[in-house]
Design a protein around this motif. Sequence first.
Motif, PDB file in Angstrom:
ATOM      1  N   ASN A   1       0.838  -1.192   0.000  1.00  0.00           N
ATOM      2  CA  ASN A   1       0.000   0.000   0.000  1.00  0.00           C
ATOM      3  C   ASN A   1       0.878   1.249   0.000  1.00  0.00           C
ATOM      4  OD1 ASN A   1      -2.348  -1.525   0.113  1.00  0.00           O
ATOM      5  ND2 ASN A   1      -2.424  -1.498   2.350  1.00  0.00           N
ATOM      6  N   GLY A   2       0.539   2.214  -0.845  1.00  0.00           N
ATOM      7  CA  GLY A   2       1.326   3.439  -0.928  1.00  0.00           C
ATOM      8  C   GLY A   2       2.519   3.368  -1.851  1.00  0.00           C
ATOM      9  N   SER A   3       2.679   2.249  -2.556  1.00  0.00           N
ATOM     10  CA  SER A   3       3.845   2.090  -3.422  1.00  0.00           C
ATOM     11  C   SER A   3       3.698   2.823  -4.753  1.00  0.00           C
ATOM     12  CB  SER A   3       4.124   0.608  -3.684  1.00  0.00           C
ATOM     13  OG  SER A   3       3.020   0.001  -4.331  1.00  0.00           O
ATOM     14  N   GLY A   4       2.471   3.199  -5.122  1.00  0.00           N
ATOM     15  CA  GLY A   4       2.250   3.932  -6.360  1.00  0.00           C
ATOM     16  C   GLY A   4       1.497   3.171  -7.421  1.00  0.00           C
ATOM     17  N   LYS A   5       0.949   2.008  -7.101  1.00  0.00           N
ATOM     18  CA  LYS A   5       0.290   1.170  -8.109  1.00  0.00           C
ATOM     19  C   LYS A   5      -0.905   1.879  -8.745  1.00  0.00           C
ATOM     20  CE  LYS A   5      -0.781  -2.160  -5.313  1.00  0.00           C
ATOM     21  NZ  LYS A   5      -0.423  -1.467  -4.050  1.00  0.00           N
TER      22      LYS A   5
ATOM     23  N   ARG B   1       3.822 -11.847 -16.524  1.00  0.00           N
ATOM     24  CA  ARG B   1       4.912 -11.043 -15.978  1.00  0.00           C
ATOM     25  C   ARG B   1       4.406 -10.257 -14.788  1.00  0.00           C
ATOM     26  NH1 ARG B   1       5.858  -7.009 -19.673  1.00  0.00           N
ATOM     27  NH2 ARG B   1       6.565  -5.259 -18.438  1.00  0.00           N
ATOM     28  N   ALA B   2       5.286  -9.976 -13.847  1.00  0.00           N
ATOM     29  CA  ALA B   2       4.929  -9.159 -12.690  1.00  0.00           C
ATOM     30  C   ALA B   2       5.868  -7.962 -12.607  1.00  0.00           C
ATOM     31  CB  ALA B   2       5.016  -9.980 -11.403  1.00  0.00           C
ATOM     32  N   VAL B   3       5.281  -6.802 -12.327  1.00  0.00           N
ATOM     33  CA  VAL B   3       6.044  -5.581 -12.085  1.00  0.00           C
ATOM     34  C   VAL B   3       5.734  -5.145 -10.661  1.00  0.00           C
ATOM     35  CG1 VAL B   3       6.365  -3.166 -12.741  1.00  0.00           C
ATOM     36  CG2 VAL B   3       6.011  -4.906 -14.510  1.00  0.00           C
ATOM     37  N   VAL B   4       6.774  -4.971  -9.864  1.00  0.00           N
ATOM     38  CA  VAL B   4       6.585  -4.614  -8.456  1.00  0.00           C
ATOM     39  C   VAL B   4       7.105  -3.198  -8.220  1.00  0.00           C
ATOM     40  CG1 VAL B   4       7.103  -5.218  -6.059  1.00  0.00           C
ATOM     41  CG2 VAL B   4       6.824  -7.019  -7.774  1.00  0.00           C
ATOM     42  N   LEU B   5       6.274  -2.391  -7.580  1.00  0.00           N
ATOM     43  CA  LEU B   5       6.660  -1.033  -7.202  1.00  0.00           C
ATOM     44  C   LEU B   5       6.983  -0.980  -5.724  1.00  0.00           C
ATOM     45  CD1 LEU B   5       4.046   1.265  -9.008  1.00  0.00           C
ATOM     46  CD2 LEU B   5       6.332   0.622  -9.780  1.00  0.00           C
ATOM     47  N   ARG B   6       7.967  -0.171  -5.384  1.00  0.00           N
ATOM     48  CA  ARG B   6       8.266   0.134  -3.991  1.00  0.00           C
ATOM     49  C   ARG B   6       8.666   1.600  -3.921  1.00  0.00           C
ATOM     50  NH1 ARG B   6      12.793  -3.370  -2.040  1.00  0.00           N
ATOM     51  NH2 ARG B   6      11.188  -5.004  -2.031  1.00  0.00           N
ATOM     52  N   HIS B   7       7.939   2.367  -3.115  1.00  0.00           N
ATOM     53  CA  HIS B   7       8.213   3.793  -2.943  1.00  0.00           C
ATOM     54  C   HIS B   7       8.281   4.514  -4.284  1.00  0.00           C
ATOM     55  CE1 HIS B   7       9.946   3.493   1.391  1.00  0.00           C
ATOM     56  NE2 HIS B   7       9.152   2.476   1.136  1.00  0.00           N
ATOM     57  N   GLY B   8       7.384   4.141  -5.206  1.00  0.00           N
ATOM     58  CA  GLY B   8       7.287   4.857  -6.463  1.00  0.00           C
ATOM     59  C   GLY B   8       8.287   4.481  -7.513  1.00  0.00           C
ATOM     60  N   ARG B   9       9.055   3.397  -7.285  1.00  0.00           N
ATOM     61  CA  ARG B   9      10.030   2.933  -8.260  1.00  0.00           C
ATOM     62  C   ARG B   9       9.800   1.461  -8.564  1.00  0.00           C
ATOM     63  NH1 ARG B   9      13.454   6.403  -5.011  1.00  0.00           N
ATOM     64  NH2 ARG B   9      14.455   8.005  -6.301  1.00  0.00           N
ATOM     65  N   VAL B  10      10.170   1.056  -9.774  1.00  0.00           N
ATOM     66  CA  VAL B  10      10.097  -0.354 -10.148  1.00  0.00           C
ATOM     67  C   VAL B  10      11.290  -1.077  -9.528  1.00  0.00           C
ATOM     68  CG1 VAL B  10      10.184  -2.010 -12.050  1.00  0.00           C
ATOM     69  CG2 VAL B  10       8.894   0.122 -12.310  1.00  0.00           C
ATOM     70  N   VAL B  11      11.010  -2.102  -8.730  1.00  0.00           N
ATOM     71  CA  VAL B  11      12.077  -2.879  -8.103  1.00  0.00           C
ATOM     72  C   VAL B  11      12.128  -4.310  -8.617  1.00  0.00           C
ATOM     73  CG1 VAL B  11      12.097  -1.487  -5.996  1.00  0.00           C
ATOM     74  CG2 VAL B  11      10.605  -3.503  -6.121  1.00  0.00           C
TER      75      VAL B  11
ATOM     76  N   GLY C   1      -9.432 -17.975   2.926  1.00  0.00           N
ATOM     77  CA  GLY C   1      -9.633 -17.088   4.064  1.00  0.00           C
ATOM     78  C   GLY C   1      -8.412 -16.320   4.496  1.00  0.00           C
ATOM     79  N   HIS C   2      -7.272 -16.463   3.768  1.00  0.00           N
ATOM     80  CA  HIS C   2      -6.075 -15.720   4.158  1.00  0.00           C
ATOM     81  C   HIS C   2      -6.321 -14.226   4.013  1.00  0.00           C
ATOM     82  CE1 HIS C   2      -1.920 -14.535   4.633  1.00  0.00           C
ATOM     83  NE2 HIS C   2      -1.976 -13.899   3.477  1.00  0.00           N
ATOM     84  N   ASP C   3      -6.016 -13.460   5.050  1.00  0.00           N
ATOM     85  CA  ASP C   3      -6.194 -12.008   5.041  1.00  0.00           C
ATOM     86  C   ASP C   3      -4.902 -11.377   4.570  1.00  0.00           C
ATOM     87  OD1 ASP C   3      -7.030  -9.460   5.357  1.00  0.00           O
ATOM     88  OD2 ASP C   3      -6.975  -9.449   7.558  1.00  0.00           O
ATOM     89  N   HIS C   4      -4.833 -11.136   3.251  1.00  0.00           N
ATOM     90  CA  HIS C   4      -3.594 -10.655   2.651  1.00  0.00           C
ATOM     91  C   HIS C   4      -3.553  -9.131   2.718  1.00  0.00           C
ATOM     92  CE1 HIS C   4      -0.090 -11.394   0.100  1.00  0.00           C
ATOM     93  NE2 HIS C   4      -0.408 -10.238  -0.465  1.00  0.00           N
ATOM     94  N   VAL C   5      -2.477  -8.580   3.268  1.00  0.00           N
ATOM     95  CA  VAL C   5      -2.360  -7.133   3.396  1.00  0.00           C
ATOM     96  C   VAL C   5      -1.496  -6.577   2.275  1.00  0.00           C
ATOM     97  CG1 VAL C   5      -1.653  -5.228   4.866  1.00  0.00           C
ATOM     98  CG2 VAL C   5      -2.704  -7.253   5.869  1.00  0.00           C
ATOM     99  N   HIS C   6      -0.223  -6.931   2.232  1.00  0.00           N
ATOM    100  CA  HIS C   6       0.604  -6.578   1.076  1.00  0.00           C
ATOM    101  C   HIS C   6       1.718  -7.592   0.953  1.00  0.00           C
ATOM    102  CE1 HIS C   6       3.564  -4.847   3.859  1.00  0.00           C
ATOM    103  NE2 HIS C   6       2.573  -4.217   4.403  1.00  0.00           N
TER     104      HIS C   6
END
Length: 267
Positions: free
Chosen positions: A40-44, A207-217, A233-238
């Motif tokens: 959450n907050g990564s920029g997605k 393919r997967a693209v992962v953002l962290r703090h507004g950058r592609v990591v 039932g898994h409560d997935h947060v991030h």
Amino acid sequence: MTTPAIEAHGVHVHLGASHVLRGVDLTVEHGEVVALLGANGSGKSTLVRTVVGVLTPSTGQVSLLGHHLGDDVPWQRVGYVPQRVSAAAGVPSTASEVVASGLLHGRRLALPRGWRRRTREALDLVGLADRADQATSQLSGGQQQRVLIARALVREPELLVLDEPVAGVDRPSQEAFAATMTRLVGDGITVLVVLHELGELADLITRAVVLRHGRVVHDGAPPRPHGGHDAAGHDHVHPHTSELPVQTPQVGLGEGPLDTTETEGRP
């Protein structure tokens, strides 16, 4: 097709005082199914809203289907499902009327011939053909989200952009969405989808693209979920980012506090 479905180069986005996206590059080729992941907050959401022209980049460039963002983009070939928008908001309407609105765009202000048939077919794709004449206010949250997906699909788009389409919806709606996506991917549609976890779409993601703090990591093979993430039932947060290799420099992304926040819910 020689040009990618989506091209973003050096995209920076500021929202107020927050520098949300920091030099993002993203390419999605025709026929790919790309998952956009991150905490959450990564920029997605900011990135997908920039891709579809809802937000304007501070710097950088975005092209869709070979056209720079603007009036030249063939928007009738693009379907977009925003994050957690109620189909029942605003003027009271039926599911069919909401879906039919997806046939309107800047160059078309009247419904085309055959709109009723196309609307029914789109609702059938998401398993709601029997609810076509029902008021959206009478549908569950998951069903309302499926109506919004049908609104995007009624255009028969070449490119589909979805922002957390199954977040917080009921299990039947998740299963209906997965079945719909399986059919669409089999027909060759191009998809960019924001997800918290791959879930039932894992086999479709190329393919997967992962953002962290507004950058592609990370830009490559989809990450494997931690043990238990695929349990019912898994409560997935991030997810996932802790076990991904860093593939771009991360200047200033050390142990300090999160310095960017996404502003969800902007128009």
